[in-house]
Design a protein around this motif. Structure first.
Motif, mmCIF file in Angstrom:
data_model
loop_
_atom_site.group_PDB
_atom_site.id
_atom_site.type_symbol
_atom_site.label_atom_id
_atom_site.label_comp_id
_atom_site.label_asym_id
_atom_site.label_seq_id
_atom_site.Cartn_x
_atom_site.Cartn_y
_atom_site.Cartn_z
ATOM 1 N N PHE A 123 45.291 14.908 61.843
ATOM 2 C CA PHE A 123 45.915 14.334 60.652
ATOM 3 C C PHE A 123 45.002 13.313 59.981
ATOM 4 N N GLY A 124 44.064 12.760 60.746
ATOM 5 C CA GLY A 124 43.226 11.694 60.199
ATOM 6 C C GLY A 124 41.791 12.086 59.910
ATOM 7 N N GLY A 125 41.494 13.343 59.823
ATOM 8 C CA GLY A 125 40.110 13.756 59.565
ATOM 9 C C GLY A 125 39.740 14.957 60.419
ATOM 10 N N ARG A 126 38.547 14.908 61.016
ATOM 11 C CA ARG A 126 38.063 16.054 61.796
ATOM 12 C C ARG A 126 38.421 15.988 63.272
ATOM 13 N N ALA A 127 38.598 14.806 63.815
ATOM 14 C CA ALA A 127 38.861 14.658 65.252
ATOM 15 C C ALA A 127 40.331 14.944 65.578
ATOM 16 N N VAL A 128 40.567 15.526 66.738
ATOM 17 C CA VAL A 128 41.933 15.778 67.210
ATOM 18 C C VAL A 128 42.636 14.441 67.404
ATOM 19 N N ASP A 129 43.840 14.329 66.814
ATOM 20 C CA ASP A 129 44.609 13.091 66.984
ATOM 21 C C ASP A 129 46.103 13.336 67.227
ATOM 22 N N HIS A 130 46.473 14.607 67.458
ATOM 23 C CA HIS A 130 47.876 14.913 67.724
ATOM 24 C C HIS A 130 47.976 16.218 68.517
ATOM 25 N N VAL A 131 48.998 16.302 69.383
ATOM 26 C CA VAL A 131 49.212 17.497 70.199
ATOM 27 C C VAL A 131 50.700 17.838 70.245
ATOM 28 N N GLY A 132 50.976 19.135 70.283
ATOM 29 C CA GLY A 132 52.327 19.638 70.460
ATOM 30 C C GLY A 132 52.291 20.796 71.435
ATOM 31 N N LEU A 154 55.871 25.387 62.923
ATOM 32 C CA LEU A 154 54.414 25.341 62.843
ATOM 33 C C LEU A 154 53.887 26.017 61.587
ATOM 34 N N THR A 155 54.672 26.903 60.988
ATOM 35 C CA THR A 155 54.200 27.639 59.812
ATOM 36 C C THR A 155 54.264 26.814 58.524
ATOM 37 N N LEU A 156 54.845 25.626 58.585
ATOM 38 C CA LEU A 156 54.898 24.778 57.393
ATOM 39 C C LEU A 156 53.482 24.398 56.961
ATOM 40 N N PRO A 157 53.212 24.394 55.669
ATOM 41 C CA PRO A 157 51.871 24.051 55.173
ATOM 42 C C PRO A 157 51.359 22.702 55.676
ATOM 43 N N ALA A 158 52.253 21.737 55.838
ATOM 44 C CA ALA A 158 51.831 20.417 56.323
ATOM 45 C C ALA A 158 51.171 20.505 57.697
ATOM 46 N N PHE A 159 51.613 21.421 58.539
ATOM 47 C CA PHE A 159 51.013 21.602 59.865
ATOM 48 C C PHE A 159 49.825 22.562 59.805
ATOM 49 N N GLN A 160 49.929 23.606 59.009
ATOM 50 C CA GLN A 160 48.841 24.584 58.916
ATOM 51 C C GLN A 160 47.552 23.959 58.406
ATOM 52 N N ARG A 161 47.669 23.007 57.474
ATOM 53 C CA ARG A 161 46.480 22.352 56.905
ATOM 54 C C ARG A 161 45.707 21.535 57.931
ATOM 55 N N VAL A 162 46.399 21.025 58.950
ATOM 56 C CA VAL A 162 45.759 20.114 59.893
ATOM 57 C C VAL A 162 45.608 20.695 61.306
ATOM 58 N N LEU A 163 46.003 21.957 61.488
ATOM 59 C CA LEU A 163 45.872 22.617 62.781
ATOM 60 C C LEU A 163 44.400 22.803 63.110
ATOM 61 N N VAL A 164 43.978 22.333 64.284
ATOM 62 C CA VAL A 164 42.566 22.379 64.674
ATOM 63 C C VAL A 164 42.304 23.488 65.691
ATOM 64 N N LYS A 165 43.104 23.521 66.748
ATOM 65 C CA LYS A 165 42.925 24.534 67.789
ATOM 66 C C LYS A 165 44.174 24.625 68.637
ATOM 67 N N ALA A 166 44.280 25.711 69.399
ATOM 68 C CA ALA A 166 45.456 25.907 70.242
ATOM 69 C C ALA A 166 45.107 26.853 71.378
ATOM 70 N N GLY A 167 45.875 26.743 72.455
ATOM 71 C CA GLY A 167 45.696 27.650 73.582
ATOM 72 C C GLY A 167 46.242 27.064 74.861
ATOM 73 N N PRO A 168 46.146 27.847 75.939
ATOM 74 C CA PRO A 168 46.640 27.396 77.245
ATOM 75 C C PRO A 168 45.603 26.506 77.934
ATOM 76 N N VAL A 169 46.079 25.736 78.894
ATOM 77 C CA VAL A 169 45.180 24.920 79.726
ATOM 78 C C VAL A 169 44.356 25.866 80.582
#
Length: 170
Positions: A123-132, A154-169
């Motif tokens: 949300f604050g630039g390029r670095a990861v700063d939030h997790v769900g 998750l499909t809302l534009p507000a989240f899509q614009r700032v989604l960086v990466k996703a996956g399992p541990v």
């Protein structure tokens, strides 16, 4: 007098019956359309969870307020919620910070996400700063700074614009 009373009584009953019929039919239509609301879709995502332990964990934490650095029911942040959820539900230890948590996942495409996968945002630039945590059908749970623990789309534009990466541990 009894005949007049009977007539007015029958009229009253007829009017009451028609009113109840009208109100119940309006209520049915209203309920039918409510499945299109965000809340109904979030409830469907929760109801469709495979893990009942995950369901209980999320409902137990639902509404807990956001608190930076928090790790209990008095307040919790996003990475703390992800840490506790993964430890209790999946027996997996995660780093404390969301940026560090993002380093321990096996990245995958958003369309391949499965229940329990972590989702990272910036949300604050390029670095990861939030997790769900991904649930299903495009919904995820997280600690919102304004609304606390909540299930969102998750499909809302507000989240899509700032989604960086996703996956399992890993």
């Amino acid at each position: 007098m009894n005949r007049k009373y009977a007539l007015s009584h029958h009229t009253f009953l007829l009017i009451t019956f028609c009113t109840l019929l009208l109100l119940s039919s309006c209520g049915s239509r209203k309920f039918k359309y409510s499945s299109d609301t965000k809340a109904a879709k979030a409830a469907d995502a929760m109801a469709n969870l495979h893990s009942k332990r995950l369901y209980r964990f999320i409902t137990d934490w639902a509404g807990v307020k956001y608190k930076l650095g928090g790790l209990d029911k008095r307040g919790i942040d996003c990475s703390g919620f992800a840490l506790l959820l993964n430890k209790e539900i999946y027996g997996v230890s995660l780093p404390r910070r969301s940026a560090d948590q993002a380093e321990v996942i096996r990245e995958k495409n958003q369309q391949q996400l499965q229940e329990g996968d972590l989702i990272f945002f910036s949300f604050g630039g390029r670095a990861v700063d939030h997790v769900g945590i991904y649930l299903n059908n495009g919904f995820f749970v997280h600690a919102s700074t304004s609304r606390g623990i909540i299930v969102e789309d998750l499909t809302l534009p507000a989240f899509q614009r700032v989604l960086v990466k996703a996956g399992p541990v890993k």
